[in-house]
Design a protein around this motif. Structure first.
Motif, PDB file in Angstrom:
ATOM      1  N   PHE A  16      -9.673 -65.506 -12.464  1.00  0.00           N
ATOM      2  CA  PHE A  16     -10.735 -65.179 -13.419  1.00  0.00           C
ATOM      3  C   PHE A  16     -10.239 -65.551 -14.807  1.00  0.00           C
ATOM      4  O   PHE A  16      -9.200 -65.079 -15.254  1.00  0.00           O
ATOM      5  N   GLY A  17     -10.977 -66.424 -15.496  1.00  0.00           N
ATOM      6  CA  GLY A  17     -10.528 -66.839 -16.830  1.00  0.00           C
ATOM      7  C   GLY A  17     -11.410 -67.922 -17.396  1.00  0.00           C
ATOM      8  O   GLY A  17     -12.628 -67.897 -17.268  1.00  0.00           O
ATOM      9  N   TYR A  32     -16.991 -66.732 -18.783  1.00  0.00           N
ATOM     10  CA  TYR A  32     -15.779 -66.960 -18.001  1.00  0.00           C
ATOM     11  C   TYR A  32     -16.121 -67.769 -16.749  1.00  0.00           C
ATOM     12  O   TYR A  32     -17.291 -68.045 -16.475  1.00  0.00           O
ATOM     13  N   ARG A  33     -15.097 -68.111 -16.014  1.00  0.00           N
ATOM     14  CA  ARG A  33     -15.312 -68.770 -14.736  1.00  0.00           C
ATOM     15  C   ARG A  33     -14.339 -68.185 -13.720  1.00  0.00           C
ATOM     16  O   ARG A  33     -13.250 -67.718 -14.058  1.00  0.00           O
ATOM     17  N   ILE A  34     -14.768 -68.196 -12.455  1.00  0.00           N
ATOM     18  CA  ILE A  34     -13.877 -67.769 -11.390  1.00  0.00           C
ATOM     19  C   ILE A  34     -13.734 -68.890 -10.378  1.00  0.00           C
ATOM     20  O   ILE A  34     -14.657 -69.675 -10.148  1.00  0.00           O
ATOM     21  N   SER A  35     -12.556 -68.927  -9.790  1.00  0.00           N
ATOM     22  CA  SER A  35     -12.281 -69.821  -8.670  1.00  0.00           C
ATOM     23  C   SER A  35     -11.677 -68.994  -7.552  1.00  0.00           C
ATOM     24  O   SER A  35     -10.915 -68.056  -7.803  1.00  0.00           O
ATOM     25  N   VAL A  36     -12.039 -69.329  -6.299  1.00  0.00           N
ATOM     26  CA  VAL A  36     -11.590 -68.563  -5.149  1.00  0.00           C
ATOM     27  C   VAL A  36     -11.046 -69.532  -4.106  1.00  0.00           C
ATOM     28  O   VAL A  36     -11.666 -70.562  -3.816  1.00  0.00           O
ATOM     29  N   SER A  37      -9.896 -69.187  -3.548  1.00  0.00           N
ATOM     30  CA  SER A  37      -9.311 -70.057  -2.524  1.00  0.00           C
ATOM     31  C   SER A  37      -8.714 -69.215  -1.404  1.00  0.00           C
ATOM     32  O   SER A  37      -8.419 -68.024  -1.574  1.00  0.00           O
ATOM     33  N   SER A  38      -8.553 -69.851  -0.234  1.00  0.00           N
ATOM     34  CA  SER A  38      -7.939 -69.209   0.919  1.00  0.00           C
ATOM     35  C   SER A  38      -7.005 -70.206   1.587  1.00  0.00           C
ATOM     36  O   SER A  38      -7.338 -71.396   1.701  1.00  0.00           O
ATOM     37  N   PRO A  39      -5.835 -69.729   2.051  1.00  0.00           N
ATOM     38  CA  PRO A  39      -4.927 -70.654   2.757  1.00  0.00           C
ATOM     39  C   PRO A  39      -5.366 -70.939   4.182  1.00  0.00           C
ATOM     40  O   PRO A  39      -4.783 -71.805   4.845  1.00  0.00           O
ATOM     41  N   GLN A  40      -6.386 -70.258   4.647  1.00  0.00           N
ATOM     42  CA  GLN A  40      -6.804 -70.403   6.038  1.00  0.00           C
ATOM     43  C   GLN A  40      -7.444 -71.767   6.260  1.00  0.00           C
ATOM     44  O   GLN A  40      -8.273 -72.229   5.467  1.00  0.00           O
ATOM     45  N   ALA A  41      -7.086 -72.415   7.337  1.00  0.00           N
ATOM     46  CA  ALA A  41      -7.617 -73.738   7.650  1.00  0.00           C
ATOM     47  C   ALA A  41      -9.131 -73.672   7.884  1.00  0.00           C
ATOM     48  O   ALA A  41      -9.644 -72.720   8.460  1.00  0.00           O
ATOM     49  N   LEU A  47     -14.119 -71.934  -3.753  1.00  0.00           N
ATOM     50  CA  LEU A  47     -15.129 -71.901  -4.814  1.00  0.00           C
ATOM     51  C   LEU A  47     -14.435 -72.269  -6.117  1.00  0.00           C
ATOM     52  O   LEU A  47     -13.364 -71.742  -6.427  1.00  0.00           O
ATOM     53  N   THR A  48     -15.065 -73.150  -6.888  1.00  0.00           N
ATOM     54  CA  THR A  48     -14.435 -73.630  -8.117  1.00  0.00           C
ATOM     55  C   THR A  48     -15.356 -73.441  -9.308  1.00  0.00           C
ATOM     56  O   THR A  48     -16.512 -73.869  -9.293  1.00  0.00           O
ATOM     57  N   LEU A  88     -16.454 -70.473   0.681  1.00  0.00           N
ATOM     58  CA  LEU A  88     -16.390 -69.254  -0.117  1.00  0.00           C
ATOM     59  C   LEU A  88     -17.380 -69.325  -1.273  1.00  0.00           C
ATOM     60  O   LEU A  88     -17.571 -70.377  -1.889  1.00  0.00           O
ATOM     61  N   GLY A  89     -18.013 -68.199  -1.556  1.00  0.00           N
ATOM     62  CA  GLY A  89     -18.951 -68.117  -2.671  1.00  0.00           C
ATOM     63  C   GLY A  89     -18.848 -66.754  -3.326  1.00  0.00           C
ATOM     64  O   GLY A  89     -18.073 -65.882  -2.905  1.00  0.00           O
ATOM     65  N   ALA A  90     -19.662 -66.550  -4.355  1.00  0.00           N
ATOM     66  CA  ALA A  90     -19.631 -65.275  -5.084  1.00  0.00           C
ATOM     67  C   ALA A  90     -21.037 -64.918  -5.537  1.00  0.00           C
ATOM     68  O   ALA A  90     -21.775 -65.756  -6.040  1.00  0.00           O
ATOM     69  N   ALA A  91     -21.385 -63.652  -5.349  1.00  0.00           N
ATOM     70  CA  ALA A  91     -22.630 -63.088  -5.882  1.00  0.00           C
ATOM     71  C   ALA A  91     -22.259 -62.025  -6.895  1.00  0.00           C
ATOM     72  O   ALA A  91     -21.280 -61.294  -6.711  1.00  0.00           O
ATOM     73  N   THR A  92     -23.013 -61.942  -7.979  1.00  0.00           N
ATOM     74  CA  THR A  92     -22.697 -60.988  -9.037  1.00  0.00           C
ATOM     75  C   THR A  92     -23.925 -60.163  -9.390  1.00  0.00           C
ATOM     76  O   THR A  92     -25.061 -60.611  -9.226  1.00  0.00           O
ATOM     77  N   PHE A  93     -23.683 -58.966  -9.889  1.00  0.00           N
ATOM     78  CA  PHE A  93     -24.760 -58.150 -10.437  1.00  0.00           C
ATOM     79  C   PHE A  93     -24.180 -57.176 -11.447  1.00  0.00           C
ATOM     80  O   PHE A  93     -22.985 -56.857 -11.428  1.00  0.00           O
TER      81      PHE A  93
END
Length: 459
Positions: free
Chosen positions: A277-278, A306-315, A320-321, A344-349
């Motif tokens: 997050f940044g 701001y912007r968020i990015s999300v990652s997972s090491p799982q194959a 999300l970028t 991966l995605g993100a919903a906000t409220f």
């Protein structure tokens, strides 16, 4: 006593050319110049209270107000009126908080204000004479902070800095002070309708503790500015409400008020996800490592984009970028990370700023991409989904809705309708107490269960 409701005029809190417009019912219409009625209104400033109803004892109801809100303005004949103030408990029973006799006077507005700790509420009567104004407005300040601190009030023209602001006066706890314009003209001693900035300091000090945006005082009426506490998800700070002659109350937030966020990992991935997050130069990037079904603590941060990015090491999982997240002054947001068929995605409220001591604000969100018509029901022990009064219907994937619930125990049930219009159960919880002083979130999300889905209650 004969009463009638005044019509509510259209108005709002609009950002136009960097000026915020404060709208309400004006008093400039020549047909209203005599003010041949008495006027009554109720405003709720108790930061840990419930929705409160004002009504005449054994008579008419005059509406309700939750925290930071006001009833419609009522016009009446003059004379005494016996009022009572009521809340509704979890058993749908009325609880009388207080009664009082008010003397209404023709040409005057009587404002009843609820303030203080709701366990020992204070109902205070304020009265002001209404005037017909021409290109001018009157300005009143009330100080309703529970801590009882006094404030010095300053006002500057057209967004000028504090150094150019004019001292208007000091407002003590539960005082109502009419401010005096520093530059009156030949026609009136009242304030010119124009754009101004408000500042608050502690008495005798020069450090600003509250600064408004540029405010457009465009209506020829009485502006009642209520200095109050904040509540809900963000618990620290102060705010100012502009109460005019309608149910619409304009909330004014400190331009330097911080915001906050929290992040929830709704995925059932075996590996932790990493959320960054940044992206704002005024703040360092912050990284979270969240396991499945983990909710972070609130993180306080300066307002901004701001912007968020999300990652997972799982194959097989795509990240999300640079999703944009905007946090305004005094705002709290929840960020819900989900797995949509390997992406991966993100919903906000935004989370509620209302007190959670009695009435609970609950956000419901559908985090299942398989269905776009999920229904949530809040079912008490003596109810079914057919008789339950609290529910939200047809939530699409990533969509959220908000309900206000009385403090109680509920079974949460999530269903969807199939192609034959038959209801299919996704999950149900045991009876769960929505009883804590917290902002609740309810999700339905994929899980390793018999149905493949589960309801999660977060707070």
């Amino acid at each position: 006593m004969r009463t009638r409701y005044l019509s509510r005029l259209a108005g709002g809190f609009m950002l136009l050319l960097l000026a915020v417009g404060l709208a309400g019912c004006g008093g400039s219409d020549s047909s209203s110049s005599d003010y041949s009625y008495a006027y009554l209104q109720f405003y709720n400033a108790s930061p840990n209270g419930a929705t409160v109803y004002m009504r005449e004892v054994d008579g008419d109801s005059f509406g309700s107000a939750q925290f930071g809100d006001a009833t419609a303005l009522v016009s009446s004949d003059d004379g005494d009126i016996d009022l009572e103030f009521v809340r509704i408990d979890a058993d749908d029973q009325e609880v009388v908080l207080d009664t009082m006799t008010v003397n209404l006077s023709t040409g005057y507005k009587t404002l009843i204000v609820l303030s203080g700790d709701f366990s020992n509420p204070e109902f205070t009567e304020y009265k002001l004479e209404r005037e017909t104004l021409d290109e001018h407005f009157r300005l009143f300040f009330n100080n309703l902070r529970v801590d009882g601190i006094s404030y010095d009030v300053y006002m500057a023209e057209d967004g000028d800095p504090f150094e150019a602001a004019n001292f208007l006066g000091t407002v003590g706890y539960l005082e109502q002070v009419e401010m005096t314009y520093w530059d009156p003209d030949e026609d009136s001693d009242d304030f010119d309708t124009d754009e101004y900035t408000l500042y608050l300091t502690l008495p005798g000090q020069n450090e600003v503790v509250f600064e408004s945006q540029t405010l457009d005082f465009s209506y020829e009426t009485e502006y009642l500015m209520m200095i109050r506490d904040v509540s809900g998800a963000i618990v620290d700070g102060l705010s100012v409400d502009a109460v005019l002659n309608s149910t619409y109350v304009t909330n004014i937030t400190d331009v330097d008020a911080s915001s906050q966020y929290r992040i929830y990992n709704s995925t059932n991935l075996a590996d932790d996800i990493t959320v960054t997050f940044g992206g704002n130069t005024s703040e360092e990037d912050k990284t979270f490592t969240l396991s499945a079904s983990e909710l972070s603590d609130f993180t306080s941060i300066d307002y901004g984009d701001y912007r968020i990015s999300v990652s997972s090491p799982q194959a097989g999982i795509s990240g999300l970028t640079n999703k944009l997240i905007t946090l305004n002054q005094g705002q709290s947001k929840a960020i819900m990370i989900y797995n949509n068929n390997g992406t991966l995605g993100a919903a906000t409220f935004e989370e509620s700023g209302l007190p959670q001591s009695y009435d609970k604000t609950v956000n419901f969100i559908n985090l299942i991409s398989d269905f776009d018509n999920i229904d949530f029901y809040l079912v008490r022990s003596d109810e079914t989904i057919d008789t339950a009064p609290y529910y939200t219907l047809n939530l699409e994937f990533g969509e959220n809705e908000t309900l206000m619930l009385p403090e109680d125990y509920y079974e949460v049930i999530a269903v969807y309708e199939d192609d034959n219009d038959e209801q299919v159960l996704l999950d149900r919880t045991a009876l769960t107490g929505f009883t804590e002083d917290a902002n609740y979130m309810v999700t339905v999300e994929p899980a390793d269960t018999a149905t493949g889905y589960e309801i999660v209650i977060l707070k």
